[in-house]
Design a protein around this motif. Structure first.
Motif, short mmCIF file in Angstrom:
data_model
loop_
_atom_site.label_atom_id
_atom_site.label_comp_id
_atom_site.label_asym_id
_atom_site.label_seq_id
_atom_site.Cartn_x
_atom_site.Cartn_y
_atom_site.Cartn_z
N ALA A 83 0.83 -1.21 0.00
CA ALA A 83 0.00 0.00 0.00
C ALA A 83 0.87 1.26 0.00
N LEU A 84 1.94 1.25 0.77
CA LEU A 84 2.84 2.40 0.79
C LEU A 84 3.53 2.57 -0.56
N SER A 85 3.96 1.47 -1.13
CA SER A 85 4.62 1.52 -2.43
C SER A 85 3.66 2.06 -3.50
N ARG A 86 2.41 1.62 -3.45
CA ARG A 86 1.41 2.10 -4.40
C ARG A 86 1.19 3.61 -4.22
N SER A 87 1.09 4.06 -2.97
CA SER A 87 0.88 5.48 -2.70
C SER A 87 2.06 6.32 -3.16
N PHE A 88 3.28 5.87 -2.86
CA PHE A 88 4.47 6.61 -3.29
C PHE A 88 4.57 6.65 -4.81
N GLY A 89 4.26 5.53 -5.46
CA GLY A 89 4.32 5.48 -6.91
C GLY A 89 3.30 6.42 -7.55
N CYS A 90 2.08 6.43 -7.02
CA CYS A 90 1.05 7.32 -7.56
C CYS A 90 1.43 8.78 -7.33
N ALA A 91 2.00 9.09 -6.17
CA ALA A 91 2.43 10.46 -5.89
C ALA A 91 3.51 10.89 -6.88
N ARG A 92 4.44 10.00 -7.17
CA ARG A 92 5.52 10.31 -8.12
C ARG A 92 4.96 10.54 -9.52
N VAL A 93 4.03 9.71 -9.93
CA VAL A 93 3.43 9.84 -11.26
C VAL A 93 2.67 11.16 -11.38
N VAL A 94 1.89 11.52 -10.36
CA VAL A 94 1.12 12.77 -10.41
C VAL A 94 2.06 13.97 -10.41
N TYR A 95 3.12 13.93 -9.61
CA TYR A 95 4.11 15.00 -9.58
C TYR A 95 4.73 15.19 -10.97
N ASN A 96 5.16 14.09 -11.57
CA ASN A 96 5.77 14.15 -12.90
C ASN A 96 4.77 14.59 -13.97
N ASP A 97 3.52 14.13 -13.86
CA ASP A 97 2.48 14.56 -14.80
C ASP A 97 2.23 16.06 -14.69
N PHE A 98 2.24 16.57 -13.46
CA PHE A 98 2.05 18.01 -13.25
C PHE A 98 3.18 18.79 -13.92
#
Length: 119
Positions: free
Chosen positions: A19-34
């Protein structure tokens, strides 16, 4: 006044680690998408017309509606919103460094986060 610091160590279980890995990965993807969306707007000359909040909506809510980013709905929206806030702060620091309000050695646009990024 003295302040005390405490250090804590967490030992997440296998499910918690996932769950932590999924959250960190999604945060990274959203940051990069922004960052990618703001760079696209800057190159098109539209960056002054579209606000940061509109860009945030596109990379979070809008992305969840697309089939290739539907998995962003699996994590808390707080994680995604905080990631957008961090990207926005990185841009604000860059703008401040260009205007002389915030002194950086070499003003650069915010950098894309890789999988090995610590934060």
């Amino acid at each position: 006044m003295t302040t005390e610091r405490y250090g804590y160590r967490a030992y997440p279980s296998g499910d918690q680690r996932r769950a932590l890995s999924r959250s960190f990965g999604c945060a990274r993807v959203v940051y990069n998408d922004f960052l990618a969306e703001r760079a696209r707007l800057r190159e098109a000359g539209e960056h002054k017309d579209i606000s940061f909040s509109k860009t945030a909506s596109v990379v979070t809510t809008g992305a969840k509606a697309t089939p290739d980013r539907a998995w962003l709905s699996e994590v808390s929206s707080v994680v995604l919103q905080q990631s957008v806030r961090q990207a926005e702060r990185a841009y604000r620091n860059w703008f401040d460094s260009l205007s002389g309000k915030h002194l950086l050695r070499t003003p650069k646009t915010p950098l894309i986060r890789g999988k090995d990024f610590p934060g």
